[in-house]
Design an enzyme around this catalytic site. Sequence first.
Site, mmCIF file in Angstrom:
data_model
loop_
_atom_site.group_PDB
_atom_site.id
_atom_site.type_symbol
_atom_site.label_atom_id
_atom_site.label_comp_id
_atom_site.label_asym_id
_atom_site.label_seq_id
_atom_site.Cartn_x
_atom_site.Cartn_y
_atom_site.Cartn_z
ATOM 1 N N ARG A 128 0.864 -1.172 0.000
ATOM 2 C CA ARG A 128 0.000 0.000 0.000
ATOM 3 C C ARG A 128 0.896 1.216 0.000
ATOM 4 O O ARG A 128 1.937 1.209 0.668
ATOM 5 C CB ARG A 128 -0.783 -0.019 1.317
ATOM 6 C CG ARG A 128 -2.260 0.206 1.195
ATOM 7 C CD ARG A 128 -2.858 0.072 2.582
ATOM 8 N NE ARG A 128 -3.084 1.391 3.148
ATOM 9 C CZ ARG A 128 -3.500 1.603 4.385
ATOM 10 N NH1 ARG A 128 -3.694 0.579 5.190
ATOM 11 N NH2 ARG A 128 -3.711 2.808 4.815
ATOM 12 N N PRO A 176 4.286 8.630 1.077
ATOM 13 C CA PRO A 176 4.432 7.972 -0.232
ATOM 14 C C PRO A 176 5.851 7.443 -0.475
ATOM 15 O O PRO A 176 6.824 7.990 0.050
ATOM 16 C CB PRO A 176 4.089 9.087 -1.227
ATOM 17 C CG PRO A 176 3.226 10.033 -0.453
ATOM 18 C CD PRO A 176 3.751 9.995 0.955
ATOM 19 N N SER A 177 5.912 6.395 -1.262
ATOM 20 C CA SER A 177 7.185 5.802 -1.716
ATOM 21 C C SER A 177 8.106 5.409 -0.568
ATOM 22 O O SER A 177 9.327 5.452 -0.703
ATOM 23 C CB SER A 177 7.925 6.759 -2.654
ATOM 24 O OG SER A 177 7.070 7.140 -3.713
ATOM 25 N N ARG A 178 7.517 5.041 0.550
ATOM 26 C CA ARG A 178 8.276 4.539 1.710
ATOM 27 C C ARG A 178 9.184 5.601 2.348
ATOM 28 O O ARG A 178 10.066 5.266 3.133
ATOM 29 C CB ARG A 178 9.126 3.296 1.352
ATOM 30 C CG ARG A 178 8.307 2.131 0.783
ATOM 31 C CD ARG A 178 7.364 1.577 1.857
ATOM 32 N NE ARG A 178 6.641 0.392 1.432
ATOM 33 C CZ ARG A 178 5.322 0.364 1.171
ATOM 34 N NH1 ARG A 178 4.582 1.450 1.299
ATOM 35 N NH2 ARG A 178 4.736 -0.765 0.832
ATOM 36 N N LEU A 179 8.956 6.879 2.007
ATOM 37 C CA LEU A 179 9.763 7.946 2.634
ATOM 38 C C LEU A 179 8.986 8.474 3.841
ATOM 39 O O LEU A 179 8.544 9.630 3.881
ATOM 40 C CB LEU A 179 10.072 9.051 1.612
ATOM 41 C CG LEU A 179 11.009 8.588 0.492
ATOM 42 C CD1 LEU A 179 11.250 9.708 -0.515
ATOM 43 C CD2 LEU A 179 12.354 8.124 1.062
#
Length: 215
Positions: free
Chosen positions: A10, A192-195
């Site tokens: 997700r 978002p984007s695992r940041l």
Amino acid sequence: MTQTLADMRRDYTRDGLSEEQAPAEPFSLFQSWFGDAVKTEQLPVEPNAMTLATVDAEARPHCRVLLLKGLDERGFTFFSNYDSAKGEQLSANPFAAMTFFWPALERQVRIEGRVERVTPAESDAYYQVRPLGSRLGAWASPQSRVIRDRVELESLLAQTEQRFLDTAPSCPPHWGGYRLLPERIEFWQGRPSRLHDRLNYRLVDGAWVRERLAP
Ligand SMILES: Cc1cc2nc3c(=O)[nH]c(=O)nc-3n(C[C@H](O)[C@H](O)[C@H](O)COP(=O)(O)O)c2cc1C
């Protein structure tokens, strides 16, 4: 088509956590996030459910889900059986960690520190507000011990009910509260984007130091 584990992911887009939003100490932020969780998480999720990790005398970790039942400036309180596996582990090693996961908010909070027993008066005060079935269960169930079958448990409960037929059950000596005194509280907000945002509070010489951790 069945989704494979490797495909399950997700992206987290709901919110952020900046230094400007974060107070100098972690308790008010926890209260605010907990309030959001109570409002936002859908039943049957219990927003006060957390995973408690303990370590035994052989340095092996164990974790299980418990309910948070109190929070004040001293720490985070939960209740259990002092003779249970977790009770033995906390006697051998009083350091523990708890993790809250609030998926609808894309948030996690990690709390670490020393655990102490609350006073018998505090345990009794909470015990007395529990439903009768839970109060009897605390006497009847030898938590974490091997029992023969369900019939043995029901027979232990029946004996307990007989014992307290005419008197209200008092708080068992082997049951009560623990308070985790936090030394580290980390707030994780999915991005978002695992940041992700991670703000970590560490207790240094009695004062909270706040720092950002890499995701
Ligand atoms: C949602 C949920 C809430 C729970 N709450 C408690 C609790 O507040 N106290 C407790 O002793 N066990 C609670 N349990 C049961 C524990 O997970 C665990 O089975 C039990 O405490 C025995 O753990 P131990 O053998 O490691 O001591 C809960 C389990 C679940 C799934």
